[in-house]
Design an enzyme around this catalytic site. Sequence first.
Site, short mmCIF file in Angstrom:
data_model
loop_
_atom_site.label_atom_id
_atom_site.label_comp_id
_atom_site.label_asym_id
_atom_site.label_seq_id
_atom_site.Cartn_x
_atom_site.Cartn_y
_atom_site.Cartn_z
N GLY A 224 1.05 -2.47 8.71
CA GLY A 224 2.29 -1.72 8.52
C GLY A 224 3.30 -1.98 9.61
O GLY A 224 4.16 -2.86 9.51
N ARG A 225 3.19 -1.22 10.69
CA ARG A 225 4.23 -1.22 11.71
C ARG A 225 4.56 -2.58 12.30
O ARG A 225 5.74 -2.86 12.55
CB ARG A 225 3.89 -0.17 12.78
CG ARG A 225 4.12 1.24 12.25
CD ARG A 225 3.42 2.29 13.06
NE ARG A 225 1.96 2.23 12.89
CZ ARG A 225 1.12 3.08 13.47
NH1 ARG A 225 1.59 4.05 14.23
NH2 ARG A 225 -0.18 2.96 13.27
N LYS B 244 0.86 -1.19 0.00
CA LYS B 244 0.00 0.00 0.00
C LYS B 244 0.89 1.23 0.00
O LYS B 244 1.71 1.43 0.90
CB LYS B 244 -0.91 0.03 1.23
CG LYS B 244 -1.80 1.27 1.26
CD LYS B 244 -2.88 1.16 2.32
CE LYS B 244 -2.51 1.82 3.63
NZ LYS B 244 -2.65 3.28 3.64
N THR C 25 -12.10 6.64 10.77
CA THR C 25 -12.24 6.14 12.15
C THR C 25 -11.71 7.14 13.17
O THR C 25 -11.96 7.00 14.36
CB THR C 25 -11.48 4.80 12.32
OG1 THR C 25 -10.15 4.96 11.82
CG2 THR C 25 -12.17 3.68 11.58
N ASP D 113 -3.23 4.34 -2.27
CA ASP D 113 -4.24 4.82 -1.31
C ASP D 113 -4.18 6.35 -1.23
O ASP D 113 -3.66 6.91 -0.28
CB ASP D 113 -3.96 4.18 0.05
CG ASP D 113 -5.02 4.50 1.09
OD1 ASP D 113 -6.12 4.92 0.70
OD2 ASP D 113 -4.74 4.32 2.28
N LEU D 114 -4.74 6.99 -2.26
CA LEU D 114 -4.68 8.47 -2.31
C LEU D 114 -6.01 9.11 -1.94
O LEU D 114 -6.15 10.33 -1.95
CB LEU D 114 -4.22 8.92 -3.71
CG LEU D 114 -2.83 8.37 -4.11
CD1 LEU D 114 -2.44 8.86 -5.51
CD2 LEU D 114 -1.75 8.76 -3.10
N LYS D 115 -7.01 8.31 -1.65
CA LYS D 115 -8.30 8.78 -1.10
C LYS D 115 -8.83 10.02 -1.83
O LYS D 115 -9.02 11.09 -1.23
CB LYS D 115 -8.18 9.07 0.40
CG LYS D 115 -7.84 7.83 1.23
CD LYS D 115 -7.93 8.11 2.72
CE LYS D 115 -7.68 6.88 3.57
NZ LYS D 115 -6.29 6.39 3.54
N PHE D 116 -9.10 9.85 -3.12
CA PHE D 116 -9.59 10.98 -3.91
C PHE D 116 -10.96 11.47 -3.42
O PHE D 116 -11.83 10.67 -3.08
CB PHE D 116 -9.72 10.57 -5.39
CG PHE D 116 -8.43 10.16 -6.03
CD1 PHE D 116 -7.27 10.92 -5.88
CD2 PHE D 116 -8.36 9.01 -6.79
CE1 PHE D 116 -6.08 10.54 -6.49
CE2 PHE D 116 -7.17 8.62 -7.41
CZ PHE D 116 -6.03 9.38 -7.26
N HIS D 117 -11.13 12.79 -3.41
CA HIS D 117 -12.40 13.39 -2.99
C HIS D 117 -12.47 14.78 -3.63
O HIS D 117 -11.89 15.74 -3.13
CB HIS D 117 -12.44 13.50 -1.46
CG HIS D 117 -13.76 13.93 -0.90
ND1 HIS D 117 -14.02 13.98 0.45
CD2 HIS D 117 -14.90 14.34 -1.50
CE1 HIS D 117 -15.26 14.40 0.65
NE2 HIS D 117 -15.81 14.63 -0.52
N ASP D 118 -13.15 14.89 -4.77
CA ASP D 118 -13.22 16.16 -5.49
C ASP D 118 -14.41 16.06 -6.44
O ASP D 118 -15.21 15.12 -6.35
CB ASP D 118 -11.88 16.38 -6.25
CG ASP D 118 -11.57 17.86 -6.46
OD1 ASP D 118 -12.49 18.62 -6.81
OD2 ASP D 118 -10.40 18.25 -6.27
N ILE D 119 -14.54 17.01 -7.35
CA ILE D 119 -15.65 16.93 -8.30
C ILE D 119 -15.44 15.72 -9.22
O ILE D 119 -14.30 15.28 -9.43
CB ILE D 119 -15.82 18.23 -9.12
CG1 ILE D 119 -14.54 18.56 -9.88
CG2 ILE D 119 -16.24 19.38 -8.21
CD1 ILE D 119 -14.71 19.71 -10.87
N GLN E 244 -3.23 2.49 17.05
CA GLN E 244 -4.52 1.88 16.71
C GLN E 244 -5.27 1.56 18.00
O GLN E 244 -4.70 0.98 18.91
CB GLN E 244 -4.30 0.59 15.89
CG GLN E 244 -3.59 0.81 14.56
CD GLN E 244 -4.51 1.39 13.49
OE1 GLN E 244 -5.65 1.77 13.77
NE2 GLN E 244 -4.02 1.48 12.27
O1 C5P Z 1 1.11 0.70 10.70
P1 C5P Z 1 -0.35 0.35 10.63
O2 C5P Z 1 -0.60 -1.15 10.50
O3 C5P Z 1 -1.15 0.95 11.75
O4 C5P Z 1 -0.84 1.02 9.26
C1 C5P Z 1 -2.20 1.05 8.93
C2 C5P Z 1 -2.39 1.82 7.67
O5 C5P Z 1 -3.78 1.92 7.40
C3 C5P Z 1 -1.86 3.25 7.69
O6 C5P Z 1 -1.41 3.54 6.36
C4 C5P Z 1 -3.07 4.08 8.04
O7 C5P Z 1 -3.01 5.38 7.53
C5 C5P Z 1 -4.19 3.28 7.38
N1 C5P Z 1 -5.50 3.45 8.00
C6 C5P Z 1 -5.76 3.15 9.32
N2 C5P Z 1 -7.00 3.30 9.85
C7 C5P Z 1 -7.99 3.76 9.10
C8 C5P Z 1 -7.75 4.06 7.76
C9 C5P Z 1 -6.48 3.90 7.23
O8 C5P Z 1 -4.87 2.71 10.03
N3 C5P Z 1 -9.19 3.88 9.62
#
Ligand code: C5P
Length: 230
Positions: free
Chosen positions: A208-209, A33, A117, A60-66, A188
Amino acid sequence: MANTTQLIAVLDLDTREQAQSAIHAIGDCGWVKIGFQLFTRCGPPVVEDALSMGKQVFLDLKFHDIPNTVAKAARAGAELGASFMTVHAAGGRQMIAAAREAVEGTNARLLAVTVLTSLSDDELRDEIGLQETAAEVVPRWAGMAIDAGAHGIVCSPREIEAVRAAIGPEPAIVTPGVRPAWAGKDDQKRVMTPREAAMAGANFVVVGRPIFAHESPPHAVRMIQEELQG
Ligand code: C5P
């Protein structure tokens, strides 16, 4: 469904070199991602790197525009080779439909993000002006987004059940907020393990982490994949 849940590794990084090392480090995880932190700094070359290293890309650029602007951006991402791209469901039916039309004939699939969230019900009511709680809005927007042409939904693990009920069995559900039992939670708050998310009906989990903070990222990937396979 549980045995088909796939892992997507998050590249929340700042440089192309860091991204290349991270892509090497995830071993046989087939998805990465790329979000706007890395993309704003490094641009299309990081997508090309991931593709040339055999990965599928969730851009994952989360577009939001016209609608016209989002459609053009979605087409650009699809032509870069992204397999998944995100739009905000809050952009509405016409915006989502325009993006869907723009990616027709490519391999890109559109995911809709519902309510962030990070927003509390108090903020949604008092500042955004929504009459419904997040628990009510999320499945409603998810249903609208799929009806408008989105191929799937990004939601928190806690929302999977309600979203699945709203969108039926076919569309993809992609969920972050996933933490193996052996990993810390970082920032989280309400997490599920990979296994729990798979059992709840997620098709993809985004992690991710826990992978990159592990002393052996390939081992972390394997442990998560084993958990997903049950
Ligand atoms: O490192 P981690 O596992 O927390 O990464 C989660 C990824 O998902 C990050 O890129 C974060 O921006 C994204 N994300 C999130 N919670 C959301 C929406 C997106 O953690 N509600």
